[in-house]
Write a protein that holds these residues in place. Structure first.
Motif, PDB file in Angstrom:
ATOM      1  N   MET A   1      51.864  43.423  39.160  1.00  0.00           N
ATOM      2  CA  MET A   1      51.312  43.437  40.508  1.00  0.00           C
ATOM      3  C   MET A   1      49.856  42.965  40.483  1.00  0.00           C
ATOM      4  SD  MET A   1      50.987  47.564  40.957  1.00  0.00           S
ATOM      5  CE  MET A   1      50.161  48.580  39.725  1.00  0.00           C
ATOM      6  N   GLU A   2      49.343  42.611  41.664  1.00  0.00           N
ATOM      7  CA  GLU A   2      47.981  42.094  41.784  1.00  0.00           C
ATOM      8  C   GLU A   2      46.953  43.102  41.302  1.00  0.00           C
ATOM      9  OE1 GLU A   2      45.463  38.807  43.076  1.00  0.00           O
ATOM     10  OE2 GLU A   2      47.532  39.076  42.499  1.00  0.00           O
ATOM     11  N   LYS A   3      47.181  44.383  41.554  1.00  0.00           N
ATOM     12  CA  LYS A   3      46.240  45.414  41.118  1.00  0.00           C
ATOM     13  C   LYS A   3      46.126  45.420  39.594  1.00  0.00           C
ATOM     14  CE  LYS A   3      45.344  46.997  45.243  1.00  0.00           C
ATOM     15  NZ  LYS A   3      44.017  46.763  45.845  1.00  0.00           N
ATOM     16  N   GLY A   4      47.223  45.098  38.952  1.00  0.00           N
ATOM     17  CA  GLY A   4      47.201  45.025  37.491  1.00  0.00           C
ATOM     18  C   GLY A   4      46.295  43.916  37.004  1.00  0.00           C
ATOM     19  N   ILE A   5      46.284  42.779  37.722  1.00  0.00           N
ATOM     20  CA  ILE A   5      45.411  41.658  37.370  1.00  0.00           C
ATOM     21  C   ILE A   5      43.948  42.068  37.530  1.00  0.00           C
ATOM     22  CG2 ILE A   5      44.744  39.296  37.966  1.00  0.00           C
ATOM     23  CD1 ILE A   5      47.608  38.808  38.859  1.00  0.00           C
ATOM     24  N   GLU A   6      43.629  42.734  38.612  1.00  0.00           N
ATOM     25  CA  GLU A   6      42.257  43.213  38.838  1.00  0.00           C
ATOM     26  C   GLU A   6      41.814  44.113  37.694  1.00  0.00           C
ATOM     27  OE1 GLU A   6      42.547  45.224  42.541  1.00  0.00           O
ATOM     28  OE2 GLU A   6      42.778  43.391  43.732  1.00  0.00           O
ATOM     29  N   LYS A   7      42.668  45.045  37.328  1.00  0.00           N
ATOM     30  CA  LYS A   7      42.352  45.969  36.237  1.00  0.00           C
ATOM     31  C   LYS A   7      42.174  45.221  34.926  1.00  0.00           C
ATOM     32  CE  LYS A   7      44.248  49.948  33.733  1.00  0.00           C
ATOM     33  NZ  LYS A   7      45.412  50.865  33.597  1.00  0.00           N
ATOM     34  N   GLY A   8      43.074  44.268  34.675  1.00  0.00           N
ATOM     35  CA  GLY A   8      43.000  43.506  33.429  1.00  0.00           C
ATOM     36  C   GLY A   8      41.713  42.721  33.308  1.00  0.00           C
ATOM     37  N   ILE A   9      41.277  42.080  34.398  1.00  0.00           N
ATOM     38  CA  ILE A   9      40.044  41.283  34.368  1.00  0.00           C
ATOM     39  C   ILE A   9      38.829  42.187  34.140  1.00  0.00           C
ATOM     40  CG2 ILE A   9      38.504  39.837  35.746  1.00  0.00           C
ATOM     41  CD1 ILE A   9      40.977  38.629  37.064  1.00  0.00           C
ATOM     42  N   VAL A  10      38.747  43.291  34.881  1.00  0.00           N
ATOM     43  CA  VAL A  10      37.597  44.195  34.756  1.00  0.00           C
ATOM     44  C   VAL A  10      37.511  44.764  33.336  1.00  0.00           C
ATOM     45  CG1 VAL A  10      36.586  46.365  35.537  1.00  0.00           C
ATOM     46  CG2 VAL A  10      37.576  44.793  37.201  1.00  0.00           C
ATOM     47  N   GLU A  11      38.620  45.238  32.805  1.00  0.00           N
ATOM     48  CA  GLU A  11      38.610  45.829  31.463  1.00  0.00           C
ATOM     49  C   GLU A  11      38.250  44.794  30.400  1.00  0.00           C
ATOM     50  OE1 GLU A  11      42.415  47.640  30.959  1.00  0.00           O
ATOM     51  OE2 GLU A  11      41.881  49.456  32.083  1.00  0.00           O
ATOM     52  N   THR A  12      38.759  43.572  30.551  1.00  0.00           N
ATOM     53  CA  THR A  12      38.469  42.519  29.577  1.00  0.00           C
ATOM     54  C   THR A  12      37.003  42.117  29.624  1.00  0.00           C
ATOM     55  OG1 THR A  12      40.728  41.675  29.747  1.00  0.00           O
ATOM     56  CG2 THR A  12      39.089  40.208  28.786  1.00  0.00           C
ATOM     57  N   CYS A  13      36.442  41.975  30.832  1.00  0.00           N
ATOM     58  CA  CYS A  13      35.017  41.627  30.965  1.00  0.00           C
ATOM     59  C   CYS A  13      34.149  42.697  30.306  1.00  0.00           C
ATOM     60  CB  CYS A  13      34.635  41.469  32.436  1.00  0.00           C
ATOM     61  SG  CYS A  13      35.203  39.939  33.194  1.00  0.00           S
ATOM     62  N   ARG A  14      34.492  43.942  30.522  1.00  0.00           N
ATOM     63  CA  ARG A  14      33.722  45.038  29.932  1.00  0.00           C
ATOM     64  C   ARG A  14      33.793  44.998  28.399  1.00  0.00           C
ATOM     65  NH1 ARG A  14      34.261  50.411  28.399  1.00  0.00           N
ATOM     66  NH2 ARG A  14      32.481  51.737  28.938  1.00  0.00           N
ATOM     67  N   GLU A  15      34.990  44.721  27.871  1.00  0.00           N
ATOM     68  CA  GLU A  15      35.164  44.641  26.415  1.00  0.00           C
ATOM     69  C   GLU A  15      34.350  43.500  25.817  1.00  0.00           C
ATOM     70  OE1 GLU A  15      39.341  44.244  25.916  1.00  0.00           O
ATOM     71  OE2 GLU A  15      39.797  46.298  26.556  1.00  0.00           O
ATOM     72  N   LEU A  16      34.187  42.413  26.583  1.00  0.00           N
ATOM     73  CA  LEU A  16      33.446  41.249  26.083  1.00  0.00           C
ATOM     74  C   LEU A  16      31.941  41.375  26.269  1.00  0.00           C
ATOM     75  CD1 LEU A  16      35.822  38.415  27.335  1.00  0.00           C
ATOM     76  CD2 LEU A  16      35.412  39.074  24.962  1.00  0.00           C
ATOM     77  N   GLY A  17      31.493  42.498  26.820  1.00  0.00           N
ATOM     78  CA  GLY A  17      30.058  42.714  26.964  1.00  0.00           C
ATOM     79  C   GLY A  17      29.462  42.127  28.228  1.00  0.00           C
ATOM     80  N   VAL A  18      30.306  41.716  29.179  1.00  0.00           N
ATOM     81  CA  VAL A  18      29.806  41.201  30.462  1.00  0.00           C
ATOM     82  C   VAL A  18      29.237  42.377  31.254  1.00  0.00           C
ATOM     83  CG1 VAL A  18      30.427  39.976  32.581  1.00  0.00           C
ATOM     84  CG2 VAL A  18      31.579  39.414  30.427  1.00  0.00           C
ATOM     85  N   SER A  19      28.077  42.169  31.873  1.00  0.00           N
ATOM     86  CA  SER A  19      27.428  43.249  32.616  1.00  0.00           C
ATOM     87  C   SER A  19      28.236  43.635  33.848  1.00  0.00           C
ATOM     88  CB  SER A  19      26.019  42.828  33.045  1.00  0.00           C
ATOM     89  OG  SER A  19      26.086  41.811  34.029  1.00  0.00           O
ATOM     90  N   PHE A  20      27.920  44.805  34.377  1.00  0.00           N
ATOM     91  CA  PHE A  20      28.606  45.321  35.567  1.00  0.00           C
ATOM     92  C   PHE A  20      28.467  44.350  36.738  1.00  0.00           C
ATOM     93  CE2 PHE A  20      28.812  47.888  39.438  1.00  0.00           C
ATOM     94  CZ  PHE A  20      29.941  48.666  39.225  1.00  0.00           C
ATOM     95  N   ASP A  21      27.223  43.918  37.011  1.00  0.00           N
ATOM     96  CA  ASP A  21      26.973  43.026  38.150  1.00  0.00           C
ATOM     97  C   ASP A  21      27.645  41.668  37.964  1.00  0.00           C
ATOM     98  OD1 ASP A  21      25.504  44.940  39.465  1.00  0.00           O
ATOM     99  OD2 ASP A  21      23.572  44.248  38.679  1.00  0.00           O
ATOM    100  N   GLU A  22      27.644  41.163  36.711  1.00  0.00           N
ATOM    101  CA  GLU A  22      28.269  39.873  36.444  1.00  0.00           C
ATOM    102  C   GLU A  22      29.787  39.962  36.616  1.00  0.00           C
ATOM    103  OE1 GLU A  22      28.170  35.885  35.806  1.00  0.00           O
ATOM    104  OE2 GLU A  22      26.431  37.218  35.962  1.00  0.00           O
ATOM    105  N   THR A  23      30.351  41.111  36.270  1.00  0.00           N
ATOM    106  CA  THR A  23      31.790  41.311  36.456  1.00  0.00           C
ATOM    107  C   THR A  23      32.153  41.309  37.939  1.00  0.00           C
ATOM    108  OG1 THR A  23      31.907  42.612  34.410  1.00  0.00           O
ATOM    109  CG2 THR A  23      33.740  42.847  35.956  1.00  0.00           C
TER     110      THR A  23
END
Length: 316
Positions: A270-292
């Motif tokens: 589902m689309e919500k899963g994509i949102e979760k996947g992107i946010v979690e991946t950005c955080r793991e890669l060290g992308v800042s909160f605002d940049e995410t």
């Protein structure tokens, strides 16, 4: 890795058949970070890297690293150069002790390469282990085989950083060879923690953009990032990721990470899963909160407020 035991009868153990490259098949698919980093450095910065390692001769071009012998067994060497005098320089990267089996493998590489390509071959083993006196000679029967070992732990990263700092204070810019030297600092000795060496090196590279091409800069950053992933704990690695995220390499990693995040999200169907996947991946890669938030906003074409709500929900 010990050279052997002695003084007692050894307990017979089941023999493990290794791959032609001398690797245990149980770890065949594992990533050898140091090998990967050093091979990248060798491929793109050979002209500067060789003098730093004390390797003699002038490189003319890169030589093949795959040799097929009569029994149809492929022999993969770590890296080969062809010198201008026609001789080959064979590089092997070892993060552990050099064993007798390693030397036998290197000798086989040399013999096959020399016979097939009709060239002289000199093997240099680039050692990143803490062993002060690595094994370099193999004696069997009347034959003596020898490699040249280059101990990276014998080089002092503190002295390199000190020299670059003093040069900068005098208005002198680092040479390309200086910048390539930075790639080896995580494998050298020194008082600075490996995390500090990598961050210092990334800063110097970022401030020397006009001295190298964009591709060279990305490759250098990639070598340091690979070594960071090898040696640092999660907290230290996150600090390095914060720096990397601001670079061109960081943008590439994030874009790749977003793709993986989407795949991760699609598994939830589902689309919500994509949102979760992107946010979690950005955080793991060290992308800042605002940049995410910006990434989410761009990906879904929504308002900043909506994007912020999504990131807040999954930023655990």
């Amino acid at each position: 890795m010990a050279y052997g035991t002695g003084g007692c009868v050894k307990k017979r153990t089941k023999k493990i058949n290794k791959t032609p490259e001398g690797k245990n098949p149980a770890t065949k698919n594992s990533i050898h970070h140091e090998d990967l980093a050093l091979k990248t450095a060798a491929q793109y910065f050979g002209e500067e890297l060789m003098p730093l390692l004390g390797i003699q001769g002038v490189v003319n071009y890169i030589a093949p690293t795959e040799t097929v012998i009569l029994e149809a067994r492929q022999m993969y060497q770590d890296f080969n150069y062809v010198r201008k005098d026609g001789a080959w320089i064979h590089l092997e990267f070892e993060s552990d002790s050099i064993t007798k089996e390693d030397l036998k493998r290197f000798r086989e590489y040399e013999a096959a390469t020399s016979r097939i390509h009709h060239v002289e071959v000199i093997t240099y083993v680039i050692c990143s282990s803490k062993v002060k006196h690595p094994r370099t000679i193999l004696k069997e029967g009347i034959n003596v085989y020898q490699v040249k070992a280059v101990r990276l732990k014998g080089k002092d990263s503190d002295q390199l950083f000190k020299r670059l700092k003093e040069n900068a204070e005098q208005g002198l810019k680092p040479s390309k060879a200086d910048l390539v030297s930075l790639l080896l600092t995580p494998l050298m000795s020194g008082r600075l923690r490996i995390e500090e060496r990598i961050i210092k090196s990334l800063n110097i590279l970022q401030n020397s953009r006009e001295l190298i091409t964009e591709m060279e800069l990305e490759k250098m950053q990639a070598v340091l990032y690979t070594l960071a992933d090898k040696f640092l704990n999660e907290t230290e690695l996150n600090r390095v990721k914060e720096m990397i995220a601001m670079t061109k390499l960081g943008e590439m990693l994030v874009e790749d990470g977003i793709k993986r995040g989407i795949e991760r999200g699609l598994e939830e169907g589902m689309e919500k899963g994509i949102e979760k996947g992107i946010v979690e991946t950005c955080r793991e890669l060290g992308v800042s909160f605002d940049e995410t938030i910006k990434k989410i906003k761009q990906r879904f074409g929504i308002s900043e407020k909506e994007a912020r709500e999504i990131v807040n929900k999954y930023w655990l």
